[in-house]
Design an enzyme around this catalytic site. Structure first.
Site, PDB file in Angstrom:
ATOM      1  N   ASP A  58       0.868  -1.191   0.000  1.00  0.00           N
ATOM      2  CA  ASP A  58       0.000   0.000   0.000  1.00  0.00           C
ATOM      3  C   ASP A  58       0.895   1.229   0.000  1.00  0.00           C
ATOM      4  O   ASP A  58       0.547   2.278  -0.542  1.00  0.00           O
ATOM      5  CB  ASP A  58      -0.855   0.108   1.275  1.00  0.00           C
ATOM      6  CG  ASP A  58      -1.810  -1.052   1.451  1.00  0.00           C
ATOM      7  OD1 ASP A  58      -2.134  -1.704   0.460  1.00  0.00           O
ATOM      8  OD2 ASP A  58      -2.215  -1.294   2.612  1.00  0.00           O
ATOM      9  N   GLU A 218     -12.374  -9.835  12.659  1.00  0.00           N
ATOM     10  CA  GLU A 218     -13.089  -8.823  11.866  1.00  0.00           C
ATOM     11  C   GLU A 218     -14.584  -9.143  11.852  1.00  0.00           C
ATOM     12  O   GLU A 218     -14.978 -10.272  11.548  1.00  0.00           O
ATOM     13  CB  GLU A 218     -12.544  -8.787  10.433  1.00  0.00           C
ATOM     14  CG  GLU A 218     -13.383  -7.860   9.549  1.00  0.00           C
ATOM     15  CD  GLU A 218     -12.817  -7.612   8.168  1.00  0.00           C
ATOM     16  OE1 GLU A 218     -11.582  -7.442   8.056  1.00  0.00           O
ATOM     17  OE2 GLU A 218     -13.604  -7.567   7.212  1.00  0.00           O
ATOM     18  N   HIS A 221     -16.020 -10.880   8.739  1.00  0.00           N
ATOM     19  CA  HIS A 221     -15.570 -12.239   8.462  1.00  0.00           C
ATOM     20  C   HIS A 221     -16.331 -13.268   9.284  1.00  0.00           C
ATOM     21  O   HIS A 221     -16.679 -14.342   8.778  1.00  0.00           O
ATOM     22  CB  HIS A 221     -14.065 -12.354   8.712  1.00  0.00           C
ATOM     23  CG  HIS A 221     -13.265 -11.478   7.794  1.00  0.00           C
ATOM     24  ND1 HIS A 221     -11.891 -11.384   7.857  1.00  0.00           N
ATOM     25  CD2 HIS A 221     -13.643 -10.660   6.776  1.00  0.00           C
ATOM     26  CE1 HIS A 221     -11.473 -10.549   6.930  1.00  0.00           C
ATOM     27  NE2 HIS A 221     -12.517 -10.085   6.272  1.00  0.00           N
ATOM     28  N   ASP A 288     -11.627  -1.547   9.361  1.00  0.00           N
ATOM     29  CA  ASP A 288     -11.237  -2.195   8.106  1.00  0.00           C
ATOM     30  C   ASP A 288     -12.468  -2.248   7.206  1.00  0.00           C
ATOM     31  O   ASP A 288     -13.089  -3.292   7.020  1.00  0.00           O
ATOM     32  CB  ASP A 288     -10.688  -3.592   8.371  1.00  0.00           C
ATOM     33  CG  ASP A 288     -10.109  -4.190   7.104  1.00  0.00           C
ATOM     34  OD1 ASP A 288      -9.996  -3.454   6.105  1.00  0.00           O
ATOM     35  OD2 ASP A 288      -9.793  -5.391   7.093  1.00  0.00           O
TER      36      ASP A 288
HETATM   37  C1  GLT Z   1      -7.875  -7.171   2.991  1.00  0.00           C
HETATM   38  C2  GLT Z   1      -8.812  -7.957   3.861  1.00  0.00           C
HETATM   39  C3  GLT Z   1      -8.811  -7.496   5.244  1.00  0.00           C
HETATM   40  C4  GLT Z   1      -7.521  -7.674   5.951  1.00  0.00           C
HETATM   41  C5  GLT Z   1      -6.428  -6.877   5.383  1.00  0.00           C
HETATM   42  C6  GLT Z   1      -5.122  -7.263   6.035  1.00  0.00           C
HETATM   43  S1  GLT Z   1      -6.388  -6.835   3.710  1.00  0.00           S
HETATM   44  O1  GLT Z   1      -8.444  -5.960   2.623  1.00  0.00           O
HETATM   45  O2  GLT Z   1     -10.124  -7.906   3.292  1.00  0.00           O
HETATM   46  O3  GLT Z   1      -9.838  -8.072   5.990  1.00  0.00           O
HETATM   47  O4  GLT Z   1      -7.662  -7.213   7.272  1.00  0.00           O
HETATM   48  O5  GLT Z   1      -4.299  -7.997   5.225  1.00  0.00           O
HETATM   49 MN    MN Z   2      -9.657  -7.173   8.024  1.00  0.00          MN
HETATM   50 MN    MN Z   3     -13.156  -7.853   5.194  1.00  0.00          MN
END
Ligand code: GLT
Ligand code: MN
Ligand code: MN
Length: 387
Positions: A58, A218, A221, A288
């Site tokens: 990045d 996250e 996720h 994120d």
């Molecule tokens: C990517 C992903 C994220 C991660 C990042 C770290 S990159 O955008 O979708 O969830 O946290 O590598």
């Molecule tokens: Mn992430």
């Molecule tokens: Mn993500």
């Protein structure tokens, strides 16, 4: 009325790839012009963020010359300073380049695995130079579309070998990194190894340096996997392994959306903020997420401000919930203490005997009231702003 301005004690951060997202998706190209890392720092400074995170590429393009890299680093350091930003976390891009099309640390090719570790060492050097103390590992390409192609047990062993090597590298360089593993069930691979945060919590004790390893859960996720994110975070917190957190939002059962924090599931977001605040999580709160594909850069700023503002508002709501007399009295009714509770605190033959002899009447116990409808409605009313 509080102004809900971002509180620097809460360490709100964004990745260069988040506010710098140009809105590409599998069906269409960019909708926003790319802005430089320096411009991203200016934007983050303007909205009041605490820090910025990055993948190696990045900041420095994968094909940059040594001179270009030096110039970029110098400009970036100045932009950090100008905007009062810090870099709490860094990570490696082990997913964009074609070399990683079948994985990085779990590739079937030993030379690709070696390259992935070498690239990570260099990225750790770069992160350390910018002051990062947390190093994230998101294994986006560590997986398969078909289990005919890779041995899943061997993949775990390869991943462990890479992490053990990199832990020792961090120690030998005195970087003081803490590693944070980020799980995801799928996208971009059909099946990604270590699908959920719990997979990493089970993996960490098998490492050579478990004390320096934790997780970076996250929201999106775990929601993609249909899980309750708050419970995943609670497991990490309780184990002392919540090193970092990726805040965003996601509709259940959809593609990876990376929405603005609180955009889709406000009630889950509320309980998440309440958990982090009640248990005094002290790490960075990293958004994120990225702005909608329809956004221009003014709207990207609205997106970034919105992530932080929603967190600040929900923090206030959590405090209100904790101070609400009616809610507290309901909680008191629900959480019944009794001297019998002491008996099961610790096993002994005497305690076992006491427990076996205790008069526990299951019919009476089942009749105890559980006013959860009232409690949940009160929670909703706090959230809806009518209390
Ligand atoms: C990517 C992903 C994220 C991660 C990042 C770290 S990159 O955008 O979708 O969830 O946290 O590598
Ligand atoms: Mn992430
Ligand atoms: Mn993500």
């Amino acid at each position: 009325m509080p102004d809900f301005a971002p509180d620097s004690k809460l360490k709100f951060t964004f990745g260069l790839w988040t506010v710098g997202n140009i809105g590409r998706d599998p069906f269409g190209g960019p909708v926003r012009e790319a802005i430089s890392p320096v411009q991203i720092c200016d934007l983050l400074g303007e909205v009041g963020a605490y820090g910025v995170n990055f993948h190696d590429n990045d900041l420095i393009p994968i094909d940059a010359t040594a001179q270009e890299a030096e110039r970029i680093k110098k400009d970036f350091k100045k932009a950090l300073k100008d905007n009062g930003l810090v870099v709490p976390m860094a990570t490696t891009n082990l997913f964009s380049d074609p070399v990683f099309k079948d994985g990085a640390f779990t590739s079937n090719n030993a030379r690709v695995r070696a390259y992935a570790i070498q690239k990570t060492m260099r990225a750790m050097d770069l992160g350390a130079e910018m002051g990062a103390k947390i190093y994230v590992f998101w294994g986006g390409r560590e997986g398969v579309e078909s289990d005919a192609t890779k041995d899943p047990v061997e993949s775990i062993k390869r991943f462990r070998e890479a992490i053990n090597f990199l832990c020792k590298y961090s120690i030998s360089q005195r970087y003081g990194y803490r590693f944070a593993f980020e799980a995801k069930p799928n996208e971009p691979r059909g099946h990604i190894y270590f699908a959920v945060t719990g997979s990493y919590l089970a993996f960490i004790p098998t490492l050579d340096h478990p004390e320096m390893c934790g997780v970076n859960p996250e929201v999106a996720h775990e929601h993609m996997a249909g899980l309750n994110f708050v419970h995943q975070v609670a497991a990490a917190l309780e184990a002392g392994k919540l090193f970092h957190i990726d805040l965003n939002d996601q509709e259940f059962g959809r593609y990876d959306q990376d929405f603005r924090f609180g955009q889709a599931n406000l009630k889950h977001a509320f309980f998440l903020v309440k958990l982090l605040e009640d248990y005094k999580y002290n790490g960075p709160r990293h958004f994120d997420a990225h702005a909608l594909r329809t956004a221009n850069y003014d709207d990207v700023k609205a997106f970034a401000r919105g992530c932080m503002r929603t967190y600040m508002i929900l923090r206030e709501k959590a405090a209100q919930w904790n101070d609400d007399k009616e809610i507290q009295s309901l909680l008191k009714t629900i959480n019944q203490d009794d001297p019998i509770g002491r008996v099961t605190k610790k096993f002994s033959s005497a305690n076992a005997k006491k427990l076996l002899g205790a008069p526990l009447d299951r019919v009476k116990l089942a009749e105890e009231p559980l006013p959860y409808e009232r409690l949940d409605q009160l929670t909703m009313e706090v959230l809806m702003g009518v209390r």
